[in-house]
Each structure stands twice: as structure tokens, then as C-alpha cells.
Design an enzyme around this catalytic site. Structure first.
Site, mmCIF file in Angstrom:
data_model
loop_
_atom_site.group_PDB
_atom_site.id
_atom_site.type_symbol
_atom_site.label_atom_id
_atom_site.label_comp_id
_atom_site.label_asym_id
_atom_site.label_seq_id
_atom_site.Cartn_x
_atom_site.Cartn_y
_atom_site.Cartn_z
ATOM 1 N N HIS A 148 -7.408 -11.093 -0.402
ATOM 2 C CA HIS A 148 -7.455 -9.907 0.455
ATOM 3 C C HIS A 148 -6.446 -10.075 1.602
ATOM 4 C CE1 HIS A 148 -10.284 -7.292 3.178
ATOM 5 N NE2 HIS A 148 -9.455 -6.526 2.513
ATOM 6 N N ASP B 213 -6.104 -6.441 9.047
ATOM 7 C CA ASP B 213 -7.140 -7.059 9.885
ATOM 8 C C ASP B 213 -7.368 -8.543 9.587
ATOM 9 O OD1 ASP B 213 -8.226 -4.814 7.972
ATOM 10 O OD2 ASP B 213 -9.758 -6.351 7.850
ATOM 11 N N TYR C 165 -10.476 7.062 2.379
ATOM 12 C CA TYR C 165 -10.141 5.655 2.540
ATOM 13 C C TYR C 165 -8.678 5.396 2.166
ATOM 14 C CZ TYR C 165 -9.254 0.932 1.535
ATOM 15 O OH TYR C 165 -8.631 -0.276 1.526
ATOM 16 N N ARG D 36 -0.409 -0.422 -4.562
ATOM 17 C CA ARG D 36 -1.749 0.173 -4.577
ATOM 18 C C ARG D 36 -1.620 1.635 -4.180
ATOM 19 N NH1 ARG D 36 -6.430 -1.031 -0.201
ATOM 20 N NH2 ARG D 36 -5.319 0.668 0.817
ATOM 21 N N HIS E 241 0.832 -1.210 0.000
ATOM 22 C CA HIS E 241 0.000 0.000 0.000
ATOM 23 C C HIS E 241 0.863 1.255 0.000
ATOM 24 C CE1 HIS E 241 -3.527 -2.253 2.147
ATOM 25 N NE2 HIS E 241 -3.212 -2.771 0.976
ATOM 26 N N ASP F 197 -8.110 1.236 -5.215
ATOM 27 C CA ASP F 197 -9.303 0.678 -4.556
ATOM 28 C C ASP F 197 -10.363 1.776 -4.431
ATOM 29 O OD1 ASP F 197 -11.107 -0.629 -2.908
ATOM 30 O OD2 ASP F 197 -9.588 -1.383 -1.511
ATOM 31 N N GLU G 145 -2.286 -9.458 -1.800
ATOM 32 C CA GLU G 145 -2.170 -8.194 -1.054
ATOM 33 C C GLU G 145 -1.399 -8.476 0.243
ATOM 34 O OE1 GLU G 145 -5.864 -6.658 0.469
ATOM 35 O OE2 GLU G 145 -5.088 -4.622 0.606
ATOM 36 N N HIS H 163 -13.322 1.129 -3.132
ATOM 37 C CA HIS H 163 -14.009 0.780 -1.886
ATOM 38 C C HIS H 163 -15.532 0.913 -1.970
ATOM 39 C CE1 HIS H 163 -13.184 0.121 2.556
ATOM 40 N NE2 HIS H 163 -12.317 -0.642 1.936
ATOM 41 N N ARG I 244 -11.196 -11.599 -5.040
ATOM 42 C CA ARG I 244 -10.446 -10.994 -3.937
ATOM 43 C C ARG I 244 -10.718 -11.612 -2.570
ATOM 44 N NH1 ARG I 244 -7.072 -8.153 -2.818
ATOM 45 N NH2 ARG I 244 -8.071 -6.470 -1.686
ATOM 46 N N GLU J 195 -10.279 -1.698 -8.097
ATOM 47 C CA GLU J 195 -10.865 -2.634 -7.130
ATOM 48 C C GLU J 195 -12.183 -2.116 -6.564
ATOM 49 O OE1 GLU J 195 -8.062 -3.559 -4.068
ATOM 50 O OE2 GLU J 195 -9.615 -4.115 -2.635
ATOM 51 N N TRP K 8 -18.683 3.165 2.807
ATOM 52 C CA TRP K 8 -17.303 3.486 3.231
ATOM 53 C C TRP K 8 -16.316 2.570 2.551
ATOM 54 C CZ3 TRP K 8 -13.402 0.770 5.876
ATOM 55 C CH2 TRP K 8 -12.235 1.536 6.108
ATOM 56 N N GLU L 43 -13.774 -8.844 -1.753
ATOM 57 C CA GLU L 43 -13.259 -9.004 -0.385
ATOM 58 C C GLU L 43 -14.380 -9.133 0.645
ATOM 59 O OE1 GLU L 43 -10.901 -5.352 -0.266
ATOM 60 O OE2 GLU L 43 -12.301 -4.504 1.187
HETATM 61 C C1 GCO Z 1 -8.226 -3.789 1.130
HETATM 62 C C2 GCO Z 1 -9.457 -3.480 1.909
HETATM 63 C C3 GCO Z 1 -9.262 -3.193 3.372
HETATM 64 C C4 GCO Z 1 -10.594 -3.009 4.087
HETATM 65 C C5 GCO Z 1 -10.537 -3.536 5.478
HETATM 66 C C6 GCO Z 1 -11.844 -3.392 6.224
HETATM 67 O O1 GCO Z 1 -8.343 -3.787 -0.084
HETATM 68 O O2 GCO Z 1 -7.213 -4.080 1.737
HETATM 69 O O3 GCO Z 1 -10.315 -2.647 1.220
HETATM 70 O O4 GCO Z 1 -8.364 -2.171 3.615
HETATM 71 O O5 GCO Z 1 -10.960 -1.662 4.113
HETATM 72 O O6 GCO Z 1 -10.171 -4.871 5.419
HETATM 73 O O7 GCO Z 1 -11.753 -4.051 7.445
HETATM 74 MG MG MG Z 2 -10.172 -3.378 -0.874
#
Ligand code: GCO
Ligand code: MG
Length: 401
Positions: A311, A315, A156, A144, A119, A209, A338, A211, A282, A235, A401, A261
Site C-alpha cells: 500500500h 498518507d 472514492y 489504477r 493513480h 479499487d 503503489e 474500497h 496489500r 482491490e 467508505w 491494506e
Molecule cells: C489505496 C487506498 C488509500 C486509502 C487511504 C486511507 O489503495 O491507496 O485505498 O487511498 O483510501 O490510505 O487513508
Molecule cells: Mg486501496
């Protein structure tokens, strides 16, 4: 062999993770990632109140049968976490019992190492360019790019950072409210790509992304506007639970599309895959029901020349990441992985055999998925309430979001 104990461990070495640990009468243990960002304790209750009592006494080798029992037995279908942690813990035990790293049970290695993307984020374009430079210095083969949009306070992918540059996590009991303006975003993103291409040249694979924030026609516009910069992918351009929306996007642009994702089942992909509306799937092991269904998804996607792109944000715990890396090594239609990495403390709580060097991952050759949970250290970092942000338009309307 029989499962004799099942334990759910919650820990927060910087952010919350939920882990299932199964133990057998032969002393083998298996781990599975059950982290559902922002709803962690609901999963703990789901597992301890409704799932782990069913596992005691089962033969851990019966991975497919256990997956089917949990899926069909719940009657209420789908859900991101219903089977995943159990499935991964069982695969972990099976591979340990065989004395093999999991990827060997999935068909063996199809490649030497796993290409990743990292990232790069910046509040503005100069900060983003510095961030791309930092990723390249780490050896990332693809990046990314996410940048702040002029006029918006928060965007984001661009997190607040502390004095050392490390991201500040919003571990607080209410979601942070961010602002959003689609027109400003659509004007800005092509200028971001233009600046990054001007600085780093034509060859660097660049990802972006959106989102889930655009309508189909807005996504089509963005895809067309980005074509001159040859993105590796765009994405989650639309909220893809409406699969038909991707038809319009696909008809309008040759920018490659990556989706999935937040999907939980192969049915979420049915139209997208059979009509070849996307280029990358993803889903993560942790949110798609485990290694068992994700392997099936990849095989389904392979028939349509669609590739994997698991993905891999912070997290997904190192347990979920380890399972991903074994799959990445084994499947033929691997695309890209990723990889955000974890804090050093998280890597201490979850000691893992997978390695990241020169922008590439390898699962290592420890038996199983190759992760050991340090339960004492985990207990020293207890759960702390945390939510993902929410988005509102300037008039106060809630937006994706
Ligand atoms: C990505 C995702 C994450 C999500 C996150 C939400 O492409 O890595 O969009 O950044 O926002 O996993 O919990
Ligand atoms: Mg994403």
C-alpha cells in the site's frame, strides 16, 4: 550500543505525518513512520506515554526481541501501529551501523528496479482518460483507474482539485460526508474499463479499487463483468475482515484479487493465503507492524504463489515508503508497488534517498532506510485536524467508505 533518546515528531506539510526518531549513545538515529490517518494524536500518546519509556537503554540491534516484547507485552493484541515505527527505526539503526542500505540486510537486491502503479482519477470518463494520459507521460507502467459515478456527488479516489490540478485535502474538524449507490457503481465500472481499453489498448495493466464497498455476490458480479477487459486486479472488493467472503468471489471469477491494506497481522490473511483466495497482499510496513512481520507475510504468501503489492498512498510518509521500497527490492515474490508520491514540501521535510523515475522506484544506497527528517521545517508545519470522509446511502444509512 544503547538507545538514549526517543522523540515523536508530528508535522503537516500538506497532510499529517507522525514520525518516531530513536537516537543511540553512538549518535546513530533511526526513523519509523507512525502515521494513522485521522487518528494521529492517539498514536503520539500511545508511543510517548506507553512505548518510548520502555526503549531507553535497550540494545537497538535486538529487532526481533523488541518486536516480540511489544506485541506480547501489550497483552491487548493487534492494532495497526503497536510495533511498526519502533521496528523500522531499529532496522534503520542496524543498517546504518553496518554501513549498508537496508535491502542488503534483507538478502540483497532481487531485481534492478521496482515497478509501480499510479493513480488516474476523473469526475467522468473524459477526465479519467486525460488522467491516464498524464500517468503514462510520467512513465507509469500500470495505472489504477477510478471514475465518478453518474448520479453520485463524490466518489472514492476522485478528489477535488485546485486551479493547478493539485488535490484539495479536506483538513477539517468534521469528516466530509459522501454519497453511495452500489447499483449505479456496478453499472458504471465496466463502461469505464471499456472506454480505457478502447483508448489505450489491451496491454496497459489496469487496476481498480472497490474500497470495501461490495457484498460477496456483488463483488463476484463485478469480477465477472470486468473479465473481458483483463484487469490487473480488483482491490478490496469486500470488507475482507470476513475472509470467507472471498471464497464466493474467487469461485465466480478469474479477475485477480488484491486485499489487505487495513490488515494488521498475518492472522488476517490466514484463510486468504492458505486457500489461495487472493493474488496480492496489500499491507504496508506502517500498518502491519513493521519490516519484521511484513517480510514474514511475504515469505508465507510466496509458498502459495501470492505476490506483494505494498500500500503506497500519500498518507504513508516517505519514511514508510522508504522501508517499503527496500523490502520491494529484496523479496523474491514482489508484485507491484503503489506509488502516489508526495508534495515537494513533504519531500523537503523528509529528504529521501529513494528515487522515482520512468515509473520505477529504487531505494538508493544510503546506509539505513535513507531518510533524513528536517526537524526545523517539520516544526514550521504543525498538526492540523483532518478526517477521512464517511459514506452514506441515499436514505442516510452509513456505508463502508
Ligand atoms: C489505496 C487506498 C488509500 C486509502 C487511504 C486511507 O489503495 O491507496 O485505498 O487511498 O483510501 O490510505 O487513508
Ligand atoms: Mg486501496
Amino acid at each position: 550500543m544503547k538507545i538514549v533518546d526517543a522523540e515523536v515528531v508530528v508535522t503537516s506539510p500538506g497532510r499529517n505525518f507522525v514520525t518516531l526518531k530513536l537516537t543511540t549513545d553512538e549518535g546513530l538515529t533511526g526513523l519509523g513512520d507512525a502515521t494513522l490517518n485521522g487518528r494521529e494524536l492517539a498514536v503520539v500518546s500511545y508511543l510517548t506515554d506507553h512505548v518510548t519509556p520502555l526503549l531507553i537503554g535497550l540494545d537497538p540491534h535486538r529487532v526481533e526481541d523488541t518486536w516480540q516484547s511489544l506485541y506480547r507485552g501489550a497483552y491487548w493484541r493487534r492494532g495497526p501501529v503497536t510495533m511498526a515505527a519502533v521496528d523500522v527505526a531499529l532496522w534503520d539503526i542496524k543498517a546504518k551501523a553496518a554501513g549498508l542500505p537496508l535491502y542488503q540486510l534483507l538478502g540483497g537486491a532481487s531485481r534492478e528496479r521496482i515497478g509501480t502503479y499510479g493513480h488516474a482519477n476523473g469526475r467522468d470518463i473524459p477526465e479519467l482518460l486525460d488522467s491516464v494520459r498524464a500517468r503514462l507521460a510520467e512513465g507509469c507502467p500500470a495505472v489504477r483507474i477510478q471514475s465518478g459515478v453518474p448520479g453520485l456527488k463524490a466518489v472514492y479516489g476522485v478528489s477535488d482539485t485546485d486551479d493547478t490540478g493539485a488535490p484539495v485535502l479536506h483538513q477539517q474538524a468534521r469528516p466530509l460526508v459522501e454519497d453511495w449507490d452500489t447499483a449505479a457503481y456496478l453499472r458504471h465500472v465496466p463502461t469505464v474499463f471499456e472506454a480505457v481499453r478502447a483508448e489505450f489498448g489491451a496491454e496497459l495493466p489496469l487496476l481498480h479499487d472497490s474500497h470495501h464497498r461490495l457484498t460477496p455476490v456483488q463483488a463476484a458480479r463485478l469480477g465477472k463483468d470486468l473479465e473481458p477487459y483483463r484487469p490487473f486486479w480488483l482491490e478490496d472488493c469486500t470488507p475482507a475482515e470476513n475472509q470467507e467472503a472471498l471464497r464466493l468471489v474467487r469461485r465466480s471469477t478469474t479477475t485477480p484479487l488484491a486485499v489487505g491494506e487495513v490488515f494488521n497481522t498475518v492472522y488476517d490473511y490466514q484463510t486468504l493465503v492458505t486457500e489461495q483466495l487472493i493474488d496480492y497482499v496489500r499491507s504496508a510496513v506502517t500498518h502491519f507492524g513493521g519490516v519484521t512481520p511484513l517480510r514474514k507475510l511475504f515469505d508465507f504468501a510466496a509458498q502459495y504463489q501470492i505476490k506483494s503489492a505494498i500500500h503506497g498512498p500519500e498518507d504513508i510518509s516517505p519514511v514508510g515508503m522508504a522501508a517499503a521500497v527496500h523490502l520491494d527490492l529484496a523479496v523474491h515474490n514482489f508484485g507491484i508497488q503503489e506509488y502516489s508520491g508526495h508534495t515537494p514540501l513533504t519531500d523537503e521535510v523528509f529528504r529521501h534517498a529513494y528515487t522515482f523515475s520512468d515509473g520505477h522506484l529504487h531505494p538508493g544506497d544510503a546506509p539505513g532506510i535513507g531518510v533524513e527528517l528536517d526537524e526545523e521545517l517539520a516544526a514550521a508545519h504543525p498538526y492540523s485536524a483532518a478526517y477521512l470522509p464517511v459514506n452514506r446511502l441515499h436514505d442516510g444509512t452509513v456505508h463502508d467508505w
